[in-house]
Structures are given as C-alpha cells and as structure tokens.
Design a protein around this motif. Structure first.
Motif, PDB file in Angstrom:
ATOM      1  N   ASP A   1       2.299   1.834  -3.413  1.00 29.36           N
ATOM      2  CA  ASP A   1       1.325   2.361  -4.374  1.00 29.36           C
ATOM      3  C   ASP A   1       0.929   3.804  -4.090  1.00 29.36           C
ATOM      4  OD1 ASP A   1       1.365  -0.126  -5.541  1.00 29.36           O
ATOM      5  OD2 ASP A   1      -0.494  -0.815  -4.604  1.00 29.36           O
ATOM      6  N   THR A   2       1.138   4.246  -2.851  1.00 27.60           N
ATOM      7  CA  THR A   2       0.760   5.600  -2.442  1.00 27.60           C
ATOM      8  C   THR A   2       2.029   6.408  -2.196  1.00 27.60           C
ATOM      9  OG1 THR A   2      -1.149   4.676  -1.332  1.00 27.60           O
ATOM     10  CG2 THR A   2      -0.575   6.929  -0.778  1.00 27.60           C
ATOM     11  N   ALA A   3       2.088   7.576  -2.739  1.00 26.55           N
ATOM     12  CA  ALA A   3       3.285   8.400  -2.593  1.00 26.55           C
ATOM     13  C   ALA A   3       3.212   9.348  -1.410  1.00 26.55           C
ATOM     14  CB  ALA A   3       3.520   9.194  -3.878  1.00 26.55           C
ATOM     15  N   LYS A   4       2.128   9.274  -0.637  1.00 21.75           N
ATOM     16  CA  LYS A   4       1.980  10.221   0.469  1.00 21.75           C
ATOM     17  C   LYS A   4       1.992   9.481   1.805  1.00 21.75           C
ATOM     18  CE  LYS A   4      -3.013  10.043   0.356  1.00 21.75           C
ATOM     19  NZ  LYS A   4      -4.244  10.761   0.372  1.00 21.75           N
TER      20      LYS A   4
ATOM     21  N   LEU B   1       0.674   8.139   5.379  1.00 21.96           N
ATOM     22  CA  LEU B   1      -0.645   7.649   5.766  1.00 21.96           C
ATOM     23  C   LEU B   1      -0.761   7.526   7.276  1.00 21.96           C
ATOM     24  CD1 LEU B   1      -0.999   4.712   3.203  1.00 21.96           C
ATOM     25  CD2 LEU B   1      -2.163   6.912   3.098  1.00 21.96           C
TER      26      LEU B   1
ATOM     27  N   ALA C   1      -7.575   1.754   3.048  1.00 18.80           N
ATOM     28  CA  ALA C   1      -6.909   1.244   1.848  1.00 18.80           C
ATOM     29  C   ALA C   1      -6.900  -0.280   1.813  1.00 18.80           C
ATOM     30  CB  ALA C   1      -5.483   1.783   1.776  1.00 18.80           C
TER      31      ALA C   1
ATOM     32  N   THR D   1       0.832  -1.205   0.000  1.00 21.37           N
ATOM     33  CA  THR D   1       0.000   0.000   0.000  1.00 21.37           C
ATOM     34  C   THR D   1       0.865   1.254   0.000  1.00 21.37           C
ATOM     35  OG1 THR D   1      -1.734  -1.195   1.188  1.00 21.37           O
ATOM     36  CG2 THR D   1      -1.858   1.212   1.208  1.00 21.37           C
ATOM     37  N   PHE D   2       1.928   1.247   0.799  1.00 20.18           N
ATOM     38  CA  PHE D   2       2.824   2.407   0.813  1.00 20.18           C
ATOM     39  C   PHE D   2       3.544   2.561  -0.518  1.00 20.18           C
ATOM     40  CE2 PHE D   2       2.395   2.555   5.431  1.00 20.18           C
ATOM     41  CZ  PHE D   2       2.388   3.919   5.640  1.00 20.18           C
TER      42      PHE D   2
ATOM     43  N   ASP E   1      -6.240   5.689   7.619  1.00 21.69           N
ATOM     44  CA  ASP E   1      -6.172   5.707   6.156  1.00 21.69           C
ATOM     45  C   ASP E   1      -5.751   4.343   5.614  1.00 21.69           C
ATOM     46  OD1 ASP E   1      -6.740   8.433   6.338  1.00 21.69           O
ATOM     47  OD2 ASP E   1      -4.609   8.973   6.317  1.00 21.69           O
TER      48      ASP E   1
END
Length: 92
Positions: free
Chosen positions: A40-43, A45, A53, A37-38, A49
């Motif tokens: 795939d996500t650039a921000k 969390l 996800a 998940t991290f 959150d």
C-alpha cells in the motif's frame, strides 16, 4: 496403427508452465500484514514507521520485533535494505 503412432510421436510435448519463483514468505500473519503495508505504501519504511502503520504502540519491544521480521524478509529476498534501518520492496 503405425501411422497413427508415428503421428502421435511427432506431436511436440507441451512446454511445462513454470510459475515465477516466489520467495518463501513465513506463514505468520504479522508477515502478511507487513507485506500488505509495503504494497500500500510506495516508499521505504523504517521499523518505527511500520509500527505506526500497523497501529502498534511505539515501544522498543514492538520496534525490535518488527525490525527482526523485516531483517528476516530481507534475508529471504522479499524486501531490500537500501540503507541501514530502511526497508523497501525490491524494484521489479
């Protein structure tokens, strides 16, 4: 024979190939889902959150479980906690 031996001894040994130091990721599938998940996500969390996800119900049991896993990844150097409760991947 002496010349061959001398020639062979003069050849430098190959340098050992070292893999980059990889932090020790726990084997439990939840940790791999969190890290995916991290990736795939650039921000950064929060635990809540991350529960969303991962399609987990937002209940204290789940958020606290995810939070403890995130803290464990921080202590192992896999994630960072730039501010309390906010988790992110370290900058390269």
């Amino acid at each position: 024979m002496r010349i061959t031996r001398k020639t062979l001894l003069d050849i430098p040994a190959p340098a050992p190939t070292e893999e980059p130091a990889r932090p020790d990721v726990p084997d439990h599938p939840a940790y791999h889902q969190i890290l995916t998940t991290f990736a795939d996500t650039a921000k950064p969390l929060r635990a809540r959150d991350l529960c969303q996800a991962l399609d987990l119900p937002i209940v204290p049991k789940n958020t606290e479980g995810i939070r403890s896993k995130l803290k464990r990844l921080v202590t192992r150097g896999i994630l960072t906690e730039p501010e309390p409760g906010l988790f992110a991947q370290p900058c390269p």
